[in-house]
Scaffold this active site. Sequence first.
Site, PDB file in Angstrom:
ATOM      1  N   SER A 142       0.871  -1.185   0.000  1.00 32.06           N
ATOM      2  CA  SER A 142       0.000   0.000   0.000  1.00 32.06           C
ATOM      3  C   SER A 142       0.900   1.224   0.000  1.00 32.06           C
ATOM      4  O   SER A 142       2.073   1.140   0.416  1.00 32.06           O
ATOM      5  CB  SER A 142      -0.864  -0.004   1.262  1.00 32.06           C
ATOM      6  OG  SER A 142      -1.503   1.247   1.438  1.00 32.06           O
ATOM      7  N   TYR A 155      -2.514  -1.076  10.312  1.00 31.22           N
ATOM      8  CA  TYR A 155      -2.367  -1.250   8.852  1.00 31.22           C
ATOM      9  C   TYR A 155      -1.021  -0.694   8.378  1.00 31.22           C
ATOM     10  O   TYR A 155      -0.300  -1.338   7.617  1.00 31.22           O
ATOM     11  CB  TYR A 155      -3.527  -0.524   8.170  1.00 31.22           C
ATOM     12  CG  TYR A 155      -3.656  -0.728   6.686  1.00 31.22           C
ATOM     13  CD1 TYR A 155      -4.330  -1.840   6.166  1.00 31.22           C
ATOM     14  CD2 TYR A 155      -3.143   0.194   5.788  1.00 31.22           C
ATOM     15  CE1 TYR A 155      -4.478  -2.008   4.801  1.00 31.22           C
ATOM     16  CE2 TYR A 155      -3.290   0.031   4.419  1.00 31.22           C
ATOM     17  CZ  TYR A 155      -3.956  -1.067   3.929  1.00 31.22           C
ATOM     18  OH  TYR A 155      -4.114  -1.225   2.568  1.00 31.22           O
TER      19      TYR A 155
END
Length: 260
Positions: A142, A155
């Site tokens: 990401s 995350y």
Amino acid sequence: MFKGKTALVTGSTSGIGLGIARHFASQGAHIVLNGFGDAAEIEALRADIASTHGVQVRYQGADMSKQAEIEAMMATVLAEFGCIDMLVNNAGIQHVAPVDEFPVDKWNAILAINLSATFHTVRLALPAMKARGWGRIVNIASAHALVASKYKSAYVAAKHGVAGFTKTVALEVAEAGITMNAICPGYVLTPLVEKQIPDTAKARGITNEQVISDVLLAAQPTKKFVTVEQVAGFAAFLCSDAAASITGAILPVDGGWTAQ
Ligand code: NAD
């Protein structure tokens, strides 16, 4: 491009993973799907990809937070196909909350699915890749593997971990014909992002519409969501022979987000 090769794409019943599975099948790869969902819908997906592209498509429903289920899935796939030529670690979840309110079970699940599952699939896939002298591993990390955003501590920690793991393994297998890279997408409008919009609105005290314009797309100079097809096309390139010298790279596909 991938005729006769096998690809396992974790988390491929939805979003980016499904796009990658469809694209790799269109290039001739046999596909192993993984992920959650309604059994009849998954079977329809499996049959559709197989008949559209004339490839073998299997489904393995391993819960990627559970080591024993990952090990059973890998053993089954390796027994059937002999090798997972292309491994795409894509399964992932998100939870948005301030760190001092972050639910411990969510922290543990995010670390397990987004980071530790990648360790397990990689360690189990590598011996057959090494034996064949060829392999491609693509981790869907990401932009949050490169930069942080508030309220996404688990995350961001997991995705930064994926980046470090990618670099390390790439060095270990560099002489074995195997590459390992991480793709770092910006925002892609999938169920994962749609679900976090209300939580982000709550955490920041703004509306859902403001989250899209002022938080999500504000991060991306293009002011556009990245598409599933763009990520899938790049993943396929990384698995091609033309990309044989790209390894250990942490590669943004983020509309310029991390250039800022
Ligand atoms: P999604 O929610 O559409 O798909 C996630 C997939 O993972 C689904 O198939 C789901 O069933 C599966 N999954 C979830 N938990 C699982 C588990 N325990 N075991 C097995 N499968 C499980 O999400 P997406 O947006 O397509 O995300 C895919 C990957 O891309 C994730 O790793 C995510 O972090 C990453 N990513 C997404 C974006 C984005 O904006 N959508 C941006 C950057 C990175």
